[in-house]
Design a protein around this motif. Structure first.
Motif, PDB file in Angstrom:
ATOM      1  N   PHE A  96       0.822  -1.211   0.000  1.00 56.25           N
ATOM      2  CA  PHE A  96       0.000   0.000   0.000  1.00 56.25           C
ATOM      3  C   PHE A  96       0.856   1.261   0.000  1.00 56.25           C
ATOM      4  N   ALA A  97       2.096   1.161   0.457  1.00 54.64           N
ATOM      5  CA  ALA A  97       3.013   2.292   0.362  1.00 54.64           C
ATOM      6  C   ALA A  97       3.352   2.558  -1.107  1.00 54.64           C
ATOM      7  N   GLU A  98       3.293   1.509  -1.942  1.00 53.49           N
ATOM      8  CA  GLU A  98       3.526   1.666  -3.377  1.00 53.49           C
ATOM      9  C   GLU A  98       2.263   2.146  -4.103  1.00 53.49           C
ATOM     10  N   LEU A  99       1.112   1.619  -3.712  1.00 53.39           N
ATOM     11  CA  LEU A  99      -0.146   1.961  -4.385  1.00 53.39           C
ATOM     12  C   LEU A  99      -0.644   3.361  -4.026  1.00 53.39           C
ATOM     13  N   VAL A 103      -7.268   5.470   1.202  1.00 51.46           N
ATOM     14  CA  VAL A 103      -7.567   4.639   2.364  1.00 51.46           C
ATOM     15  C   VAL A 103      -7.536   3.180   1.928  1.00 51.46           C
ATOM     16  N   VAL A 104      -7.156   2.317   2.855  1.00 49.21           N
ATOM     17  CA  VAL A 104      -7.210   0.876   2.653  1.00 49.21           C
ATOM     18  C   VAL A 104      -8.393   0.354   3.458  1.00 49.21           C
ATOM     19  N   LEU A 123       1.611   1.176  10.564  1.00 48.98           N
ATOM     20  CA  LEU A 123       0.804   1.790   9.512  1.00 48.98           C
ATOM     21  C   LEU A 123       0.845   3.312   9.608  1.00 48.98           C
ATOM     22  N   ALA A 124       0.716   3.839  10.798  1.00 42.21           N
ATOM     23  CA  ALA A 124       0.754   5.289  10.996  1.00 42.21           C
ATOM     24  C   ALA A 124       2.121   5.854  10.607  1.00 42.21           C
ATOM     25  N   ARG A 125       3.165   5.169  10.986  1.00 45.35           N
ATOM     26  CA  ARG A 125       4.527   5.614  10.686  1.00 45.35           C
ATOM     27  C   ARG A 125       4.767   5.653   9.177  1.00 45.35           C
ATOM     28  N   ILE A 128      -0.077   4.902   6.027  1.00 43.49           N
ATOM     29  CA  ILE A 128      -1.056   4.030   5.380  1.00 43.49           C
ATOM     30  C   ILE A 128      -2.355   4.090   6.183  1.00 43.49           C
ATOM     31  N   PRO A 129      -3.358   4.820   5.681  1.00 38.80           N
ATOM     32  CA  PRO A 129      -4.631   4.907   6.400  1.00 38.80           C
ATOM     33  C   PRO A 129      -5.466   3.640   6.176  1.00 38.80           C
ATOM     34  N   VAL A 130      -5.908   3.022   7.254  1.00 41.01           N
ATOM     35  CA  VAL A 130      -6.651   1.764   7.171  1.00 41.01           C
ATOM     36  C   VAL A 130      -7.961   1.887   7.938  1.00 41.01           C
ATOM     37  N   GLU A 131      -9.037   1.402   7.317  1.00 39.72           N
ATOM     38  CA  GLU A 131     -10.333   1.279   7.971  1.00 39.72           C
ATOM     39  C   GLU A 131     -10.642  -0.207   8.067  1.00 39.72           C
TER      40      GLU A 131
END
Length: 159
Positions: A96-99, A103-104, A123-125, A128-131
């Protein structure tokens, strides 16, 4: 209503003329250039059906998957490594850092779960925002946001 279809020089534009009243009614339609190539058609226990629509918008094809996957409006990544929520590791989110989605949507399976603090920190570092939600809710939310043209990703584990 009888409809005559006239194709313009630009294949993405079609004009329809309706005759039958005291005047012709002309309506111009333009194909949306940003077609969502991948949407979710259905989900059930052990299966998620992904619909791929070609750039032409014609003849979509369905594929049923039986393992975890990652989906964006333009990309399908089959066999995402974690098959169960308890198998999630920080490196599973590196993609997800590449995409770079807005939001994920993490479909956790049959029930919504919560990530361990160490994984949330990772993820925060990495921005990468995740729900987190159950997989059914993630599928429905993905289709709504993708339909709105949002740059999103869904990481889906089987129910």
């Amino acid at each position: 209503w009888p409809v005559n279809c006239l194709t313009c020089k630009d294949r993405a534009q079609i004009a329809f003329i309706h005759s039958g009243h005291d005047r012709d009614i002309l309506m111009q339609l333009s194909q949306d250039a940003d077609i969502n190539r991948y949407t979710l058609r259905s989900y059930s226990e052990g299966a998620i059906c992904v619909l791929r629509t070609p750039d032409t918008g014609l003849n979509p094809t369905a594929e049923t998957l039986h393992q975890s996957l990652v989906l964006t409006p333009s990309q399908l990544i089959r066999d995402w490594p974690p098959q169960h929520f308890g198998e999630l590791l920080p490196q599973h989110f590196d993609i997800f850092a590449e995409l770079l989605p807005e939001v994920v949507l993490l479909g956790c399976g049959a029930q919504q779960r919560f990530l361990p603090p160490a994984l949330l920190e990772h993820l925060a570092r990495n921005g990468i925002p995740v729900e987190l939600m159950n997989t059914g809710a993630a599928c429905r939310t993905y289709n709504i946001l993708a339909g709105d043209g949002r740059n999103i990703a869904a990481a889906l584990m089987m129910i």
